[in-house]
Scaffold this motif. Structure first.
Motif, PDB file in Angstrom:
ATOM      1  N   ASP A  75      -6.911   2.525  -2.790  1.00 46.35           N
ATOM      2  CA  ASP A  75      -7.833   2.936  -2.341  1.00 46.35           C
ATOM      3  C   ASP A  75      -9.628   2.074  -3.127  1.00 46.35           C
ATOM      4  O   ASP A  75     -10.316   1.787  -2.570  1.00 46.35           O
TER       5      ASP A  75
ATOM      6  N   GLU B 294       0.270  -1.514  -0.132  1.00 46.96           N
ATOM      7  CA  GLU B 294      -0.026  -0.298   0.099  1.00 46.96           C
ATOM      8  C   GLU B 294       0.322   1.025  -0.464  1.00 46.96           C
ATOM      9  O   GLU B 294       0.336   2.241  -0.616  1.00 46.96           O
TER      10      GLU B 294
ATOM     11  N   THR C 226     -12.265   4.505   6.886  1.00 48.32           N
ATOM     12  CA  THR C 226     -11.425   5.294   7.424  1.00 48.32           C
ATOM     13  C   THR C 226     -12.135   6.785   7.808  1.00 48.32           C
ATOM     14  O   THR C 226     -13.370   6.113   8.362  1.00 48.32           O
TER      15      THR C 226
END
Length: 290
Positions: free
Chosen positions: A20, A8, A27
């Motif tokens: 994402d 990531e 989140t």
């Protein structure tokens, strides 16, 4: 989790890849997961958690288990596996995560030496590690690393503390203290800080005090103490793994209040299971004697 975290971080920062969109995760909308180095900003890793600090807690809590169970592998492979986890932890750029990494290194060294019978030198070496760590932190402004880790050190030393910004951690703590002072023994009830201020207390212990008062906090400490007693009654070396993990968790929860994460409660359950398993083996041995 560690490999995913590293993937990531580099996908977002080096490849400018919309990570994402491919791997949607929960989140916190107001969380700005960035860190600045010499004027340049990059996105901090958060893995599958909501925030980077939460990922640091997860990795730090379960690193001792990896250290314990990787012991059967060859030393080079073991260092590589542990290195991946540590590298992922560093990519969170969590101030508490960095502190916990120092504590983890110290505790694992001490417990490793102690459990192997080197009781005469474990105190000396453990103390040496802590002294080096403290000296490094005390002179951080004099070394070049400050340009890289200035944000981390300023959080650890509270240089970036602010009491004017409503969303700051220190302001949330002040709000919590006000509520605690009003109802110190039984608290105001669940979710009161979020109802009044639009955010929690950003400290598990303050959150308990705000919602359930001193009675609630003492209850939590009592439950924790019961599990610590079980840890010290364990016979195998894994007792040091559980002890280290609990120390890290209890430390980190002073600056986050996400008690709904299952990690701490999972550790409690595993401690009970391990204790009952050992007791069953002991009873089985005793029965065979007769």
């Amino acid at each position: 989790m560690s490999s995913f975290t590293i993937l990531e971080f580099f996908a977002k920062n080096l490849l400018q890849f919309d990570f994402d969109a491919i791997f949607p995760r929960a989140t916190v909308s107001e969380f700005e997961a960035t860190y600045a180095i010499m004027g340049e900003r990059f996105i901090r890793a958060r893995g599958t958690t909501e925030e980077s600090g939460h990922l640091a807690l997860y990795l730090a809590m379960f690193l001792p288990f990896a250290y314990y169970y990787f012991e059967k592998y060859k030393i080079a492979y073991r260092f590589m596996l542990i290195g991946v986890i540590v590298f992922a932890l560093l990519l969170t750029f969590s101030a508490m995560g960095f502190v916990e990494l120092i504590i983890l290194t110290t505790l694992l060294l001490i417990f490793s030496l102690y459990s192997n019978g080197n009781k005469k030198i474990f105190i000396l070496l453990g103390s040496l590690v802590m002294i080096v760590a403290l000296i490094s932190i005390s002179i951080y402004k004099e070394i070049d690393y400050y340009s890289l880790f200035g944000g981390i050190f300023s959080k650890i030393t509270l240089e970036n503390a602010t009491f004017s910004y409503d969303g700051s951690r220190t302001q949330r703590w002040l709000n919590a203290f006000e509520l605690i002072r009003e109802k110190p023994f039984f608290g105001h009830g669940s979710g009161i800080a979020s109802i009044l201020y639009g955010t929690g207390s950003t400290s598990f212990y303050l959150e308990i005090l705000v919602e359930f008062g001193i009675i609630g906090l003492m209850t939590f400490f009592f439950i924790t103490l019961l599990h610590l007693i079980l840890v010290f009654r364990l016979q195998s070396k894994i007792k040091y793994v559980y002890l280290t993990s609990l120390i890290i968790a209890l430390l980190h929860y002073s600056i986050i209040s996400n008690y709904w994460y299952p990690w701490l409660w999972t550790i409690f359950v595993l401690i009970v299971i391990e204790f009952l398993r050992e007791q069953k083996e002991i009873n089985s041995v005793e029965e065979r004697k007769y």
